[in-house]
Every structure is written in structure tokens, then in C-alpha cells.
Design an enzyme around this catalytic site. Structure first.
Site, mmCIF file in Angstrom:
data_model
loop_
_atom_site.group_PDB
_atom_site.id
_atom_site.type_symbol
_atom_site.label_atom_id
_atom_site.label_comp_id
_atom_site.label_asym_id
_atom_site.label_seq_id
_atom_site.Cartn_x
_atom_site.Cartn_y
_atom_site.Cartn_z
ATOM 1 N N ASP A 142 -27.514 40.003 -20.346
ATOM 2 C CA ASP A 142 -28.384 40.846 -21.185
ATOM 3 C C ASP A 142 -29.661 40.149 -21.625
ATOM 4 O OD1 ASP A 142 -25.624 42.429 -23.002
ATOM 5 O OD2 ASP A 142 -26.376 42.647 -20.959
ATOM 6 N N ARG A 177 -34.513 64.169 -4.495
ATOM 7 C CA ARG A 177 -33.774 64.225 -5.757
ATOM 8 C C ARG A 177 -34.369 63.300 -6.811
ATOM 9 N NH1 ARG A 177 -27.602 63.744 -3.382
ATOM 10 N NH2 ARG A 177 -27.061 65.968 -3.444
HETATM 11 O O1 F6P Z 1 -22.020 40.937 -22.411
HETATM 12 C C1 F6P Z 1 -22.726 41.526 -21.413
HETATM 13 C C2 F6P Z 1 -22.157 42.867 -21.079
HETATM 14 O O2 F6P Z 1 -22.141 42.972 -19.713
HETATM 15 C C3 F6P Z 1 -22.944 44.014 -21.682
HETATM 16 O O3 F6P Z 1 -24.141 44.255 -20.996
HETATM 17 C C4 F6P Z 1 -21.965 45.135 -21.562
HETATM 18 O O4 F6P Z 1 -22.251 46.194 -22.440
HETATM 19 C C5 F6P Z 1 -20.683 44.426 -21.967
HETATM 20 O O5 F6P Z 1 -20.812 43.074 -21.524
HETATM 21 C C6 F6P Z 1 -19.416 45.010 -21.354
HETATM 22 O O6 F6P Z 1 -18.347 44.405 -22.048
HETATM 23 P P1 F6P Z 1 -16.890 44.281 -21.403
HETATM 24 O O7 F6P Z 1 -16.976 43.299 -20.285
HETATM 25 O O8 F6P Z 1 -16.035 43.767 -22.544
HETATM 26 O O9 F6P Z 1 -16.499 45.657 -20.922
#
Ligand code: F6P
Length: 363
Positions: A142, A177
Site C-alpha cells: 500500500d 466496454r
Molecule cells: O496490507 C496490505 C493489504 O493488501 C491491503 O491493501 C488489503 O486491504 C489488506 O492487506 C488485505 O488484508 P488481508 O490479507 O488480511 O485480507
């Protein structure tokens, strides 16, 4: 050459979402700590849960050799949050933190090295207030950790997201699309913004800019009128409409439950079809963005941050998070990322870059 080091034994763990580059970072920490400083290394399984359960093993050189290019984490990970009460009372916090401190003591650790995102580094900071020596490394696809210019994992996920957007162009064009693709990024839209610009997205929606579907609809219709037979819409999973941005969290949850769709990409696709009458399809890229081998940039960043962490260990400079600062590797106090999320500032140059090439940002 072995240098005299104050730190004799370190514990290392990976917490939060996995990503490409974690093993490169583990290798960087361990190779430098073992080869240069003669330290003993204890691998802790599955993030902080491994400390609570004393699920640990001594790492030998063969354990951290040959892992530079491997995806995921050889240690395993979890989202264990020892400072967050699970059952409502604080009893389990006391129990979990007590177990962590006991394991740290029993293992004779001089320091704990934590590789993770906001949550993992925040927990590390809070453990330092409990008397543990902690050093953090900033990891997440992120790229939303305050204190570092970039996190390892971001570059590899950016390449994956961009490649997916490239692929969507041919099917969107073939079917005339609108294609909506959802990238990860719950609270910050770095991945969607950068991949959207890299992949030539016509619309990019990020959590930082609540979107107005009428503005998006007008943009897409104007594109069609100018002869563009397809459009690509890139959406961060945390994006939300202006209406939702004005809601309390519980009201937003209720509103979203009423229109049960798997995720934001499907919601936006439905809204676009309703608004424009254009045939629209949705794709949520999901965990593909966190899989596979690290790209060269993440390998270099992860290794550099790892060796820098070992240097801090040797100098007994605890309570720090190593960080990319411009072209240099430095460190910040662990209090800097604590409890924060690095979102995209409205005046960030990439927002103007996207707008300057005609991208609609939903406002
Ligand atoms: O921490 C990064 C991340 O990939 C986020 O972008 C995403 O929302 C989250 O982890 C998903 O969390 P989990 O792997 O617990 O489903």
C-alpha cells in the site's frame, strides 16, 4: 570481517499482509547480522502470534540463503494485534503482552526486528514502551507508512497492477466496454493512482478523493462522443462516493449491505452502467498483487533496509524504523509511523500529473 557488536541475539518476525520482498529483507537483516556482526538469529513464526505462542526456531545461514527472489515470507505472518482487546475486556491484552515479554526474556533476545506495515510497526513501538528493544522495517504494497518515502512491496504490486490494466485494454477495445479494475489500498490510493497513470487509466478513484458518479459518467460519455470506443476505470478498494464519505462508518456499512456487491469495483461498475447505459464489467485483482517474486526495485530496497537494520542493531540504536529518505537509507523514531497512515496529499504531483493527461479523478 566480523565487527564487535553489542547485540548478540535478535528475534525477527514478519507481520501483516505478505508481499514480494519480505524474504529479501529477511535475508538482508540476517546475512549482515550473522556474517558481519556474528549475531545469533531467532526466527519467530507468524508475526506476533509466534512470540505469544513461543513458536520460534534458530535460523541458520542455510535458512536465509537462496531466498532473495522468493515471494511471501519464510517465517509466515499474521495480523495478530496484542494491544487490541479481542473479547472486549483488556484481560487478554495483559496476557498476550505478558507472553510476548516472557518469550523475549526466555530467548535471551537483545532486540526484536519487525517487518511489517502500520500495525506491525505500531505494535513494535508499543512493545518498546514495555521495555523491549525493537527495530522496524516498513513493508506493504500500500506504500502508506509515514516516515519512509517508499515501502518494499509497492513496486512489485505496481508492476502487477499495471500489467493487469494493460491486459484489460485489449478486451475493453474488443467489446467496446468500460472495464473497472480494483486494486488494493484500503486507506490510501497510492497503488491505484500510480498503476492508473502507468496503465493509462481514463478514470482513477482513490480514497482521498470521494467520487461523484455524475462527473465520471459525463467524462465517459464525452470520451465515447470523441470516438473512444472503450474506457478503463481504476479503483482503489477503499474508494468511496461523496455520499458515502458524508456517512458515519456504521451508516456506510448499512448502506453497502443493502446493495450487496462483492467489492467497490462491482459497485462502481453498476453505478456507471446505470448512469451512462454503457456496457461495463468489473475485475478485482485481489491477492495476485501480493503474490510472486519481488521486482528488482523491491529486492534492492528490501536488502538495503535489512542491512541498515542490522547496522542499527550492532550500534544498539533501538526504537527506530529504517526508512528510504530520498536516495538514502536512514531511520526514524518508531513513534513517527505509530498509529498513522500516509495518504496522498491533495497537492501531490501525481494527482496533477493524472489530471494533466486527461484522467478523471471523480471530482
Ligand atoms: O496490507 C496490505 C493489504 O493488501 C491491503 O491493501 C488489503 O486491504 C489488506 O492487506 C488485505 O488484508 P488481508 O490479507 O488480511 O485480507
Amino acid at each position: 570481517m566480523a565487527y564487535r557488536s553489542v547485540t548478540k541475539t535478535l528475534g525477527i518476525l514478519t507481520g501483516g499482509g505478505d508481499c514480494p520482498g519480505l524474504n529479501a529483507a529477511i535475508r538482508g537483516v540476517c546475512r549482515a547480522a550473522h556474517d558481519r556482526y556474528g549475531m545469533k538469529i531467532v526466527g519467530i513464526a507468524n508475526g506476533y502470534r509466534g512470540l505469544i505462542e513461543e513458536d520460534v526456531r534458530v535460523l541458520r545461514p542455510e535458512d536465509f540463503s537462496g531466498i532473495l527472489t522468493r515471494g511471501g515470507t519464510i517465517l509466515g505472518t499474521s495480523r495478530e494485534k496484542p494491544f487490541k482487546a479481542s473479547g472486549g475486556d483488556n484481560g487478554d491484552i495483559v496476557e498476550k503482552v505478558g507472553a510476548i515479554k516472557e518469550t523475549y526474556r526466555k530467548l535471551g533476545l537483545d532486540c526484536l526486528v519487525v517487518l511489517g506495515g502500520n500495525g506491525t510497526n505500531t505494535t513494535g513501538y508499543r512493545l518498546s514502551w514495555e521495555g523491549l528493544n525493537v527495530i522496524g522495517l516498513p513493508k506493504t504494497i500500500d506504500n502508506d507508512i509515514v516516515g519512509t518515502d517508499r515501502t518494499f512491496g509497492f513496486s512489485s504490486a505496481l508492476a502487477i497492477g499495471t500489467e493487469a490494466i494493460d491486459r484489460l485494454h485489449s478486451t475493453a477495445q474488443s467489446h467496446n466496454r468500460v472495464m473497472v479494475i480494483e486494486l488494493m489500498g484500503h486507506k490510501a490510493g497510492w497503488l491505484a493512482l500510480y498503476a492508473g497513470v502507468a496503465g493509462g487509466g481514463d478514470v482513477i478513484l482513490i480514497p482521498e478523493i470521494p467520487y461523484n458518479i455524475k462527473i465520471i459518467g459525463r467524462h465517459l460519455i464525452d470520451r465515447a462522443k470523441s470516438g473512444k470506443s472503450f474506457s478503463i476505470v481504476v479503483v482503489a478498494e477503499g474508494a468511496l462516493s461523496v455520499a458515502e464519505a458524508g456517512m458515519e462508518k456504521k451508516d456506510r456499512k448499512k448502506y453497502r449491505a443493502e446493495t450487496a456487491v462483492p467489492s467497490i469495483a462491482y459497485r462502481v461498475a453498476h453505478e456507471i452502467e446505470s448512469e451512462t447505459g454503457m456496457e461495463t464489467r468489473a475485475t478485482a485483482l485481489g491477492y495476485v498483487q501480493r503474490g510472486g517474486i519481488p521486482d528488482a526495485s523491491d529486492r534492492v530496497l528490501a536488502t538495503s533496509l535489512g542491512t541498515a537494520a542490522a547496522d542499527l542493531l550492532a550500534k544498539e540504536k533501538y526504537g527506530r524504523m529504517v526508512a528510504l529518505q530520498g536516495d538514502d537509507i536512514g531511520s526514524v523514531d518508531l513513534s513517527v509511523p505509530e498509529g498513522k497512515v500516509k495518504t496522498i496529499p491533495r497537492d501531490h504531483y501525481m494527482i496533477d500529473t493524472a489530471a494533466s493527461v486527461g484522467t478523471c479523478l471523480g471530482e
